[in-house]
Design an enzyme around this catalytic site. Structure first.
Site, mmCIF file in Angstrom:
data_model
loop_
_atom_site.group_PDB
_atom_site.id
_atom_site.type_symbol
_atom_site.label_atom_id
_atom_site.label_comp_id
_atom_site.label_asym_id
_atom_site.label_seq_id
_atom_site.Cartn_x
_atom_site.Cartn_y
_atom_site.Cartn_z
ATOM 1 N N GLU A 153 0.831 -1.217 0.000
ATOM 2 C CA GLU A 153 0.000 0.000 0.000
ATOM 3 C C GLU A 153 0.859 1.259 0.000
ATOM 4 O O GLU A 153 0.738 2.131 0.861
ATOM 5 C CB GLU A 153 -0.976 -0.015 1.176
ATOM 6 C CG GLU A 153 -1.958 -1.166 1.070
ATOM 7 C CD GLU A 153 -3.072 -1.142 2.115
ATOM 8 O OE1 GLU A 153 -3.045 -0.288 3.013
ATOM 9 O OE2 GLU A 153 -3.969 -1.997 2.007
ATOM 10 N N GLU B 206 -3.819 -9.242 0.104
ATOM 11 C CA GLU B 206 -4.324 -9.055 1.468
ATOM 12 C C GLU B 206 -5.840 -9.037 1.409
ATOM 13 O O GLU B 206 -6.421 -8.386 0.529
ATOM 14 C CB GLU B 206 -3.770 -7.740 2.038
ATOM 15 C CG GLU B 206 -4.018 -7.558 3.517
ATOM 16 C CD GLU B 206 -3.339 -6.297 4.062
ATOM 17 O OE1 GLU B 206 -2.142 -6.071 3.774
ATOM 18 O OE2 GLU B 206 -4.019 -5.534 4.758
HETATM 19 C C1 GAL Z 1 -4.205 -2.821 5.370
HETATM 20 C C2 GAL Z 1 -2.717 -2.731 5.635
HETATM 21 C C3 GAL Z 1 -2.324 -3.565 6.843
HETATM 22 C C4 GAL Z 1 -3.259 -3.274 7.975
HETATM 23 C C5 GAL Z 1 -4.660 -3.557 7.549
HETATM 24 C C6 GAL Z 1 -5.696 -3.386 8.635
HETATM 25 O O1 GAL Z 1 -4.647 -1.845 4.507
HETATM 26 O O2 GAL Z 1 -1.999 -3.201 4.526
HETATM 27 O O3 GAL Z 1 -1.017 -3.268 7.215
HETATM 28 O O4 GAL Z 1 -3.124 -1.943 8.334
HETATM 29 O O5 GAL Z 1 -4.985 -2.677 6.491
HETATM 30 O O6 GAL Z 1 -6.975 -3.620 8.133
#
Ligand code: GAL
Length: 829
Positions: A430, A522
């Protein structure tokens, strides 16, 4: 052919003499393979003091404490609402720490090359040996080494090493980082002619069932003032058996490096897979005049894989869905000080659930994690950075980017590229610059560097998908025009586009860009507190709608329902995510945020919460209910998991869920009377009954073709009465390192778990060992993880016992006011 003896050599061992460490030669059999490198973890002195900024003023009068690294000083501190680290950083302070150690080196080693290896120091480490400055390393997650031979005293004279660790500028992380020499330290001693640091690269360019070709690129370093003639022999072993060998003569100039390429074949190779993670070992031997002067071991695996546009990941020709989880590097109550057994336990718990993939979010992991993934069969996405030049927190690595990113990335690639478990590189998570051209330039640079050092794996970056985030809890709107906004995705810099979240994107992508591969880097970000349930479970809640939400009515506070019904607005529930990943072959899998809870980033609440709610497993290592949904879908194990607990107000309607598999239906009984038969329809992943509460026994029976498969019961618990201790391992190694994880259950007089018990439990330990961690998995607890007492959460607590180097009996006792105590014996041998 049994050939192990061949690569045993006399090497180094550590001997403690009057508190001073000496390296000397020995030929202990157990040191085969590892004797080039010896542990340098014990007997460090440590001092935490922000006011001493200069090594010359740390003086003899300063108070030092002796400890063994890996060490994380932040975890020893108090949770503090005002901590500069912020809640994101776990509300634990950083600071400035000093480590020093005195040691002797054998006179015989004066003709050799000695280096000190740090696997990771968080962060901004600076190192001196005998007053000589060796260097600085801002990045806390990468390993580094310094050659120290020119500055050493040999024989009887002492040496002193000083390490300054500056984690005082906060915040510098979006999660809990820990502080200090939090990974292993080693001393490496070699001949002046030796395999260079991370000097081997093993690849298997062609793999068939009959034969695998294996290529070695070996960098030999000559630190002699004269050129040398030598022979480089690389031998492949499968366990004790010699499989293949290849030899080459070289002449290498004075003070020069030379990289040679060797190739051989392995007949009928045993392939590495997630079910059978078979490993080979390559032993590189350098000989001069028929005498082996250096040996270097590289574990590797033989496997063939590709990411197919329509079939996802093909591993050894077979389709494998990546059932992955993202993991931060902390080990719950142990903080970020690595311990191999603690990592292994996490992986065991995940493997039991059916997990086969790990994403090392968002940094290079401890080397031991990768070794374990090789051995246990995980598909690893090895990630480099959470930010590039543009920072996410004020003092983070973005400030070091210009000077260090090249070296840090190259070192990660060199360090990690032989691990068979690694299937892709992620160059970032991100990254804010993904939306503009500056991101494209950096992405291309990083991808270029990565391809230079490893062409065998695809490169991805975890990016924000083309959706409009609507934090008011309204569904994410897919934004076609935004596909163009993500400049990195459009640039072609990556082999595989990584999408974080927004599973709404997947089908659109496949339809419109069928030739551009992508992966769910993710997913999910669902939220749960273990053992806590909000009625009813029908609606999906998107939190945090507001960050100032505090205590929920009548409940202990900052809790999240453990029915799979709560998600971050940018995420999705576990079931919703898995349903779509399961549906399409072109989706190679996913990496769920997260496998375990972690310290910091306490979404959906802020203070007093200090740790995450995202984990499928809580901070103590206790599975939340949804763990069993995955187990029922991802494993062959027969599952019947019934929840919630059965302690409610009379007459209250309670949603009873069951996860099950290998059965056609489940029947629920309340106090012997059927409440109904349910079976999963269509895509459903659980069944549900709405049951007016009546104290007693709730029993579920799963059946296949009318025959009982499994039965399970939940009973109404009476008042808390007894403590019960259960150790994950009741015999541990007496090596000063090994751990026994002991679960404390609070039971009623009949042995039923008291599901709301939150008694404070006091621990004591007799014998040679110590209590090194206590934890309940409660994100709101501010009790120290390092104490000897802790308050349970919903009937459970964890205590971690560590062995000493003396063998014997360890007797752990748990006591709580008004409850019958419990004792358990752990043997250290
Ligand atoms: C994502 C991020 C993670 C964590 C997660 C929590 O966007 O990549 O590191 O912050 O959100 O939902």
């Amino acid at each position: 052919m049994k050939n192990k003896g061949k690569y045993l050599r006399s090497g180094l061992s550590l001997v403690m003499l009057a508190g001073i460490i000496i390296f000397n030669s020995c030929s202990k059999k157990e040191e085969a393979f590892s004797n080039r490198k010896v542990s340098f973890n014990s007997d460090w002195s440590f001092h935490l003091n922000d006011s001493i900024a200069d090594k010359d003023t740390i003086g003899a009068s300063t108070k030092w404490r002796t400890l063994t690294v890996p060490h994380d000083w932040s975890i020893e501190g108090k949770f503090d609402e005002k901590s500069p680290a912020g809640y994101g950083g776990g509300a634990l302070n950083g600071g400035l720490g000093w480590y020093k150690k005195t040691f002797k080196v054998n006179a015989a080693d004066s003709s050799k090359v000695t280096s000190i290896i740090f696997d990771g120091v968080y962060r901004n480490s600076e190192v001196w040996v005998n007053g000589h400055y060796l260097g600085k390393r801002p990045n806390g997650y990468i390993g580094f080494q310094y050659q120290i031979s020119p500055y050493l005293n040999y024989g009887d004279k002492n040496n002193e090493i000083i390490v300054k660790v500056d984690n005082s500028k906060q915040p510098n992380s979006r999660w809990y980082s820990g502080s200090g020499i939090f990974r292993n330290v080693w001393i490496e001693t070699t001949d002046k002619l030796h395999v260079a640091q991370w000097g081997t690269y093993v690849t298997t360019p062609k793999v068939t069932v009959q034969k695998a070709s294996v290529q070695f690129e070996t960098t030999v370093q000559n630190q002699n003032a004269a050129s040398k003639k030598a022979t480089v022999t690389t031998t492949i072993y499968k366990e004790d058996t010699k499989v293949a060998s290849v030899t080459q003569d070289i002449t290498i100039g004075a003070n020069a490096n030379q990289t040679i390429k060797q190739q051989t074949e392995v007949e009928t190779p045993v392939l590495w897979s997630v079910e059978k993670p078979e490993l080979y070992t390559a032993v590189t031997a350098i000989s001069v005049d028929n005498q082996i002067i250096d040996e270097y071991k590289t574990n590797f695996g033989i496997r063939d894989f590709k990411f197919d546009l329509n079939k996802g990941l093909l591993l050894n020709g077979k389709q494998v869905k990546i059932k992955g989880v993202c993991m931060h590097h902390d080990l719950g109550p142990l903080g970020t000080a690595i311990n191999t057994r603690a990592i292994e336990r996490q992986l065991e718990i995940l493997k039991e659930m059916g997990v086969n993939g790990i994403r090392t979010s968002h940094n290079p992991p401890a080397p031991e994690l990768l070794d374990l993934c090789d051995k246990m069969g995980f598909i690893v996405m090895d990630e480099a950075f959470d930010m590039w030049k543009q920072s996410k927190t004020k003092y983070d690595y973005g400030n070091d980017w210009d000077k260090w990113h090249k070296k840090d990335l190259i070192d990660q690639l060199l360090r990690d590229r032989n691990h068979p478990s690694i299937f892709m590189w992620s160059i970032g998570n991100e990254i804010p610059q993904q939306w503009d051209e500056s991101g494209v330039i950096i992405a291309k640079e990083l991808a270029g560097i990565t391809r230079q050092y490893d062409k065998t794996r695809p490169i991805t970056a975890a990016m924000n998908p083309p959706v409009n985030m609507n934090l008011d809890g309204i569904d994410l709107q897919f934004d076609k025009a935004a596909v163009q906004y993500n400049k990195i995705a459009a640039s072609g810099a990556l082999d595989i586009i990584g999408y974080n979240y927004a599973h709404q994107t997947y089908e659109y992508h496949q339809k419109n860009f069928p030739k551009t591969p992508f992966i769910a880097t993710e997913t999910t970000s669902a939220l749960e507190t273990r053992g806590y349930y909000d009625e009813s479970s029908d609606s999906i809640k998107k939190w945090p709608v507001r960050w100032d939400l505090k205590f929920t009515d009548g409940n202990p506070g900052n809790t999240v329902s453990a029915y799979d019904q709560v998600q971050a607005p940018w995420g999705s529930t576990h079931e919703a995510t898995w349903k779509i990943i399961k549906k399409h072959d072109y989706l190679s899998g996913m990496y769920i945020w997260t496998g375990f809870d972690y310290i910091g980033e306490p979404t959906p609440y802020e203070w007093p919460s200090i740790s995450s709610y995202f984990g499928i497993v809580d901070l103590a290592g206790f599975p939340k209910d949804v763990y069993y949904m995955y187990q029922s879908e991802w494993t062959n194990k027969t599952v019947l998991h019934l929840f919630p607990h059965w302690n409610w107000k009379a007459g209250q309607t309670v949603d009873v869920w069951a996860y099950y598999n290998n059965a056609d239906e489940v029947e629920l009984f309340l106090n012997g009377k059927s409440v109904g038969v349910r079976s999963k329809k269509g895509e459903e992943l659980h069944v549900i009954w709405k049951v007016p509460f009546q104290a007693g026994t709730l029993k579920a029976v799963s059946r296949k073709n009318g025959k009982t498969v499994l039965e399970t019961e939940i009973k109404t618990a009476g008042n808390p009465s007894n403590l019960k201790l259960t150790a994950d391992r009741s015999t541990i190694k007496a090596d000063g390192n090994d751990l026994s994880f002991v679960t404390v259950d609070i039971l009623d007089a009949n042995g039923t778990l008291a599901p709301k018990a939150n008694n404070e439990i006091n621990f004591s330990l007799k014998g040679n060992g110590k209590i090194v961690g206590v934890c309940s998995g409660d994100p709101v607890s501010h009790e120290s993880y390092k104490g000897s007492k802790h308050t349970a959460l919903n009937g459970k607590c964890l205590v971690i016992v560590q062995s000493d180097t003396k063998s014997g009996r360890l007797e752990l006792t748990a006591k709580a006011n008004g409850l019958k105590p419990a004792t358990i014996v752990i043997t250290a041998e």
